[in-house]
Design a protein around this motif. Structure first.
Motif, PDB file in Angstrom:
ATOM      1  N   ASP A  31       0.838  -1.202  -0.132  1.00  0.00           N
ATOM      2  CA  ASP A  31       0.142   0.070   0.014  1.00  0.00           C
ATOM      3  C   ASP A  31       0.803   1.255  -0.075  1.00  0.00           C
ATOM      4  N   LEU A  32       1.057   1.910  -1.195  1.00  0.00           N
ATOM      5  CA  LEU A  32       1.794   3.105  -1.237  1.00  0.00           C
ATOM      6  C   LEU A  32       1.378   4.147  -0.930  1.00  0.00           C
ATOM      7  N   THR A  33       0.022   4.360  -0.879  1.00  0.00           N
ATOM      8  CA  THR A  33      -0.905   5.557  -0.437  1.00  0.00           C
ATOM      9  C   THR A  33      -0.708   5.894   0.938  1.00  0.00           C
ATOM     10  N   PHE A  34      -0.329   4.854   1.897  1.00  0.00           N
ATOM     11  CA  PHE A  34      -0.252   4.978   3.302  1.00  0.00           C
ATOM     12  C   PHE A  34       0.787   6.169   3.711  1.00  0.00           C
ATOM     13  N   ALA A  35       0.305   7.207   4.066  1.00  0.00           N
ATOM     14  CA  ALA A  35       1.205   8.489   4.417  1.00  0.00           C
ATOM     15  C   ALA A  35       0.756   8.920   5.865  1.00  0.00           C
ATOM     16  N   PRO A  36       1.052   8.226   6.712  1.00  0.00           N
ATOM     17  CA  PRO A  36       0.558   8.790   8.220  1.00  0.00           C
ATOM     18  C   PRO A  36       1.389   9.808   8.706  1.00  0.00           C
ATOM     19  N   ILE A  37       0.925  10.680   9.673  1.00  0.00           N
ATOM     20  CA  ILE A  37       1.556  11.667  10.337  1.00  0.00           C
ATOM     21  C   ILE A  37       1.727  11.220  11.779  1.00  0.00           C
ATOM     22  N   TYR A  38       2.983  11.044  12.192  1.00  0.00           N
ATOM     23  CA  TYR A  38       3.216  10.568  13.396  1.00  0.00           C
ATOM     24  C   TYR A  38       3.419  11.851  14.335  1.00  0.00           C
ATOM     25  N   LYS A  39       2.525  12.143  15.232  1.00  0.00           N
ATOM     26  CA  LYS A  39       2.570  13.149  15.941  1.00  0.00           C
ATOM     27  C   LYS A  39       3.042  13.363  17.361  1.00  0.00           C
ATOM     28  N   GLY A  40       3.641  12.124  17.856  1.00  0.00           N
ATOM     29  CA  GLY A  40       4.775  12.196  18.966  1.00  0.00           C
ATOM     30  C   GLY A  40       4.282  11.200  19.936  1.00  0.00           C
ATOM     31  N   VAL A  41       5.358  10.955  20.854  1.00  0.00           N
ATOM     32  CA  VAL A  41       5.327   9.955  21.864  1.00  0.00           C
ATOM     33  C   VAL A  41       5.713  10.596  23.422  1.00  0.00           C
ATOM     34  N   ARG A  42       4.719  10.309  24.213  1.00  0.00           N
ATOM     35  CA  ARG A  42       5.184  10.613  25.492  1.00  0.00           C
ATOM     36  C   ARG A  42       5.172   9.538  26.604  1.00  0.00           C
ATOM     37  N   THR A  43       6.387   9.662  27.146  1.00  0.00           N
ATOM     38  CA  THR A  43       6.576   8.221  27.930  1.00  0.00           C
ATOM     39  C   THR A  43       6.545   8.646  29.500  1.00  0.00           C
ATOM     40  N   ASP A  44       6.064   7.602  30.277  1.00  0.00           N
ATOM     41  CA  ASP A  44       5.785   7.862  31.721  1.00  0.00           C
ATOM     42  C   ASP A  44       6.280   6.617  32.263  1.00  0.00           C
ATOM     43  N   LEU A  45       7.516   6.898  33.209  1.00  0.00           N
ATOM     44  CA  LEU A  45       7.878   5.698  33.924  1.00  0.00           C
ATOM     45  C   LEU A  45       6.757   5.381  34.875  1.00  0.00           C
ATOM     46  N   LEU A  46       6.223   4.353  35.067  1.00  0.00           N
ATOM     47  CA  LEU A  46       5.104   3.791  36.198  1.00  0.00           C
ATOM     48  C   LEU A  46       5.708   3.241  37.369  1.00  0.00           C
ATOM     49  N   ASP A  47       6.563   2.293  37.243  1.00  0.00           N
ATOM     50  CA  ASP A  47       7.264   1.652  38.392  1.00  0.00           C
ATOM     51  C   ASP A  47       8.314   0.575  37.984  1.00  0.00           C
ATOM     52  N   GLY A  48       9.480   1.202  38.255  1.00  0.00           N
ATOM     53  CA  GLY A  48      10.616   0.105  38.057  1.00  0.00           C
ATOM     54  C   GLY A  48      10.701   0.110  36.447  1.00  0.00           C
ATOM     55  N   ASP A  49      10.438  -1.331  35.907  1.00  0.00           N
ATOM     56  CA  ASP A  49      10.770  -1.441  34.449  1.00  0.00           C
ATOM     57  C   ASP A  49       9.216  -1.284  33.846  1.00  0.00           C
ATOM     58  N   LEU A  50       8.252  -0.750  34.443  1.00  0.00           N
ATOM     59  CA  LEU A  50       7.066  -0.632  33.897  1.00  0.00           C
ATOM     60  C   LEU A  50       6.796   0.741  33.232  1.00  0.00           C
ATOM     61  N   VAL A  51       6.635   1.113  31.754  1.00  0.00           N
ATOM     62  CA  VAL A  51       6.693   2.270  31.295  1.00  0.00           C
ATOM     63  C   VAL A  51       5.180   2.354  30.319  1.00  0.00           C
ATOM     64  N   ASN A  52       4.774   3.603  30.382  1.00  0.00           N
ATOM     65  CA  ASN A  52       3.617   3.991  29.740  1.00  0.00           C
ATOM     66  C   ASN A  52       3.944   4.853  28.416  1.00  0.00           C
ATOM     67  N   PHE A  53       3.438   4.419  27.282  1.00  0.00           N
ATOM     68  CA  PHE A  53       3.639   5.028  26.111  1.00  0.00           C
ATOM     69  C   PHE A  53       2.381   5.666  25.527  1.00  0.00           C
ATOM     70  N   HIS A  54       2.229   6.988  25.430  1.00  0.00           N
ATOM     71  CA  HIS A  54       1.221   7.655  24.670  1.00  0.00           C
ATOM     72  C   HIS A  54       1.648   7.972  23.379  1.00  0.00           C
ATOM     73  N   VAL A  55       0.953   7.545  22.313  1.00  0.00           N
ATOM     74  CA  VAL A  55       1.089   8.096  21.158  1.00  0.00           C
ATOM     75  C   VAL A  55       0.037   8.535  20.380  1.00  0.00           C
ATOM     76  N   GLU A  56       0.455   9.267  19.425  1.00  0.00           N
ATOM     77  CA  GLU A  56      -0.585   9.904  18.424  1.00  0.00           C
ATOM     78  C   GLU A  56      -0.251   9.969  17.063  1.00  0.00           C
TER      79      GLU A  56
END
Length: 136
Positions: A31-56
């Protein structure tokens, strides 16, 4: 009856991120028509090795595109922190108009974690670069 095989970039990304091996598809099947816009990632360390990623992102074809974006962020984060692996815990996805958001939680670790949804960070980051999905 003939069946038509249509392999999209998301299918390729999802397969490579999950460790599946696929044969190369002819360029006409991608699919050559796929042209997404990646708007960023925010990371939050929850506890030790547990990480939350917020992507848009904008222009996702399905939740699989958002999941792949989050996996790319988790893999790069693991490498930045000196770890080689991550394990997917959960992802929730929401859409508003054409904007997709993902709220994903991963554990990161130096050794291969137990579980079925593990990723080798170096392999995934390489696949993300091939599929033009940004990382952290």
């Amino acid at each position: 009856m003939q069946s038509l095989l249509h392999i999209t970039a998301t299918t390729l990304a999802a397969a490579s991120l999950s460790g599946c091996v696929m044969q190369d598809a002819p360029a006409s099947d991608v699919d050559l028509t796929f042209a997404p816009i990646y708007k960023g990632v925010r990371t939050d360390l929850l506890d030790g090795d547990l990480v939350n990623f917020h992507v848009e992102m904008q222009g996702a074809r399905s939740g699989a595109d958002v999941h792949a974006y989050a996996a790319c962020a988790a893999a790069q984060y693991a490498l930045i922190r000196g770890y080689g692996f991550a394990r997917h815990v959960r992802t929730t996805i929401e859409t508003r108009a054409d904007v997709w958001t993902g709220d994903a939680v991963y554990t990161v670790s130096a050794s291969l974690p137990r579980g079925l949804k593990t990723i080798d960070a170096e392999v995934v980051v390489s696949d993300c670069a091939e599929n033009r999905i940004p990382t952290v």
